[in-house]
Design a protein around this motif. Structure first.
Motif, PDB file in Angstrom:
ATOM      1  N   PHE A   1       0.517  -1.068   0.308  1.00 23.60           N
ATOM      2  CA  PHE A   1      -0.101  -0.308   0.010  1.00 23.60           C
ATOM      3  C   PHE A   1       0.652   1.527  -0.029  1.00 23.60           C
ATOM      4  O   PHE A   1       0.960   2.287  -0.466  1.00 23.60           O
ATOM      5  CB  PHE A   1      -1.247   0.378   0.996  1.00 23.60           C
ATOM      6  CG  PHE A   1      -1.734   1.543   1.330  1.00 23.60           C
ATOM      7  CD1 PHE A   1      -3.248   1.095   0.577  1.00 23.60           C
ATOM      8  CD2 PHE A   1      -1.969   2.378   2.335  1.00 23.60           C
ATOM      9  CE1 PHE A   1      -3.897   2.481   0.797  1.00 23.60           C
ATOM     10  CE2 PHE A   1      -2.460   3.145   2.479  1.00 23.60           C
ATOM     11  CZ  PHE A   1      -3.410   3.058   1.332  1.00 23.60           C
ATOM     12  N   TYR A   2       1.766   1.387   0.700  1.00 21.27           N
ATOM     13  CA  TYR A   2       2.843   2.348   0.574  1.00 21.27           C
ATOM     14  C   TYR A   2       3.223   3.068  -0.391  1.00 21.27           C
ATOM     15  O   TYR A   2       3.211   3.921  -1.071  1.00 21.27           O
ATOM     16  CB  TYR A   2       3.765   1.881   2.051  1.00 21.27           C
ATOM     17  CG  TYR A   2       4.850   3.431   2.762  1.00 21.27           C
ATOM     18  CD1 TYR A   2       5.972   3.444   2.745  1.00 21.27           C
ATOM     19  CD2 TYR A   2       4.108   4.773   2.415  1.00 21.27           C
ATOM     20  CE1 TYR A   2       7.390   3.998   2.891  1.00 21.27           C
ATOM     21  CE2 TYR A   2       4.956   6.232   2.375  1.00 21.27           C
ATOM     22  CZ  TYR A   2       6.231   5.580   3.100  1.00 21.27           C
ATOM     23  OH  TYR A   2       7.782   6.369   3.716  1.00 21.27           O
ATOM     24  N   ILE A   3       4.063   2.231  -0.631  1.00 18.78           N
ATOM     25  CA  ILE A   3       4.862   1.475  -2.235  1.00 18.78           C
ATOM     26  C   ILE A   3       4.148   2.367  -3.461  1.00 18.78           C
ATOM     27  O   ILE A   3       3.777   3.083  -3.930  1.00 18.78           O
ATOM     28  CB  ILE A   3       5.659   0.641  -2.678  1.00 18.78           C
ATOM     29  CG1 ILE A   3       6.362  -0.088  -1.882  1.00 18.78           C
ATOM     30  CG2 ILE A   3       5.973   0.700  -4.439  1.00 18.78           C
ATOM     31  CD1 ILE A   3       6.959  -1.090  -1.286  1.00 18.78           C
ATOM     32  N   LEU A   4       2.674   1.478  -3.747  1.00 19.84           N
ATOM     33  CA  LEU A   4       2.099   1.939  -4.658  1.00 19.84           C
ATOM     34  C   LEU A   4       1.118   4.014  -4.520  1.00 19.84           C
ATOM     35  O   LEU A   4       0.937   4.821  -5.426  1.00 19.84           O
ATOM     36  CB  LEU A   4       0.357   1.559  -4.566  1.00 19.84           C
ATOM     37  CG  LEU A   4       1.159  -0.277  -4.962  1.00 19.84           C
ATOM     38  CD1 LEU A   4      -0.240  -1.410  -4.881  1.00 19.84           C
ATOM     39  CD2 LEU A   4       2.205  -0.402  -6.673  1.00 19.84           C
ATOM     40  N   LEU A   5       0.700   3.714  -3.403  1.00 15.45           N
ATOM     41  CA  LEU A   5       0.418   4.912  -3.065  1.00 15.45           C
ATOM     42  C   LEU A   5       1.274   6.173  -3.053  1.00 15.45           C
ATOM     43  O   LEU A   5       0.928   7.375  -4.159  1.00 15.45           O
ATOM     44  CB  LEU A   5      -0.313   5.076  -1.299  1.00 15.45           C
ATOM     45  CG  LEU A   5      -0.703   5.742  -1.085  1.00 15.45           C
ATOM     46  CD1 LEU A   5      -2.346   6.632  -1.647  1.00 15.45           C
ATOM     47  CD2 LEU A   5      -1.308   6.621   0.653  1.00 15.45           C
ATOM     48  N   SER A   6       2.382   5.917  -2.483  1.00 12.30           N
ATOM     49  CA  SER A   6       3.513   6.938  -2.641  1.00 12.30           C
ATOM     50  C   SER A   6       4.285   7.737  -4.347  1.00 12.30           C
ATOM     51  O   SER A   6       4.140   8.396  -5.085  1.00 12.30           O
ATOM     52  CB  SER A   6       5.162   6.271  -2.331  1.00 12.30           C
ATOM     53  OG  SER A   6       4.325   5.703  -0.820  1.00 12.30           O
ATOM     54  N   ILE A   7       4.071   6.227  -4.907  1.00 16.74           N
ATOM     55  CA  ILE A   7       4.537   6.307  -6.417  1.00 16.74           C
ATOM     56  C   ILE A   7       3.375   6.954  -6.842  1.00 16.74           C
ATOM     57  O   ILE A   7       3.439   7.672  -7.540  1.00 16.74           O
ATOM     58  CB  ILE A   7       4.331   4.578  -6.965  1.00 16.74           C
ATOM     59  CG1 ILE A   7       6.455   4.292  -6.794  1.00 16.74           C
ATOM     60  CG2 ILE A   7       4.719   5.179  -8.419  1.00 16.74           C
ATOM     61  CD1 ILE A   7       6.427   3.043  -6.980  1.00 16.74           C
ATOM     62  N   ILE A   8       1.869   6.516  -7.250  1.00 14.14           N
ATOM     63  CA  ILE A   8       0.888   6.826  -7.768  1.00 14.14           C
ATOM     64  C   ILE A   8       0.184   8.070  -7.102  1.00 14.14           C
ATOM     65  O   ILE A   8       0.247   9.513  -8.168  1.00 14.14           O
ATOM     66  CB  ILE A   8      -0.056   6.108  -7.608  1.00 14.14           C
ATOM     67  CG1 ILE A   8      -0.074   4.511  -8.474  1.00 14.14           C
ATOM     68  CG2 ILE A   8      -1.625   6.726  -8.190  1.00 14.14           C
ATOM     69  CD1 ILE A   8      -1.208   3.149  -7.572  1.00 14.14           C
TER      70      ILE A   8
END
Length: 122
Positions: A100-107
């Protein structure tokens, strides 16, 4: 070259201090049960600012890119902290939070840069 180094130094110092204050007060006032919300917010705001600065400042004074983009945003954003926090989430077995953290940060980072560019054009 010396002028550019001084601008980077000043911007980086201000960005780093602001990052520290946001992290400090976030930890003090927000209870997020281990989720690195301060770093997420800092990185998204930093991405927005890079987009905004890239579209507006570079048109007026290219020397200011050293103060605002390389210096301030470089000192303010926290990709190294982001990476270390991801390792901690992984090591603690928090795989859902990690993804969740990785995807949210990138998006959100990508979208924030686009928004910054858009705001500067209007």
């Amino acid at each position: 070259m010396l002028k550019n180094l001084v601008l980077i130094f000043i911007g980086g110092g201000i960005g780093s201090i602001l990052r520290y204050l946001i992290s400090f007060f976030s930890l003090k006032f927000l209870k997020t049960s281990g989720f690195p919300i301060a770093t997420l917010v800092i990185n998204i705001v930093g991405c927005f600012l890079i987009g905004l600065f890239s579209a507006s400042i570079l048109k007026q004074d290219s020397a200011l890119k050293f103060l605002f983009i390389t210096g301030f945003c470089g000192g303010f954003t926290t990709f190294s902290t982001f990476s270390a926090e991801n390792v901690t989430l992984y090591q603690n077995g928090n795989l859902i939070s990690l993804i969740f953290y990785i995807l949210l940060s990138i998006i959100l980072g990508f979208c924030a840069v686009l928004m910054g560019l858009s705001f500067a054009k209007n």
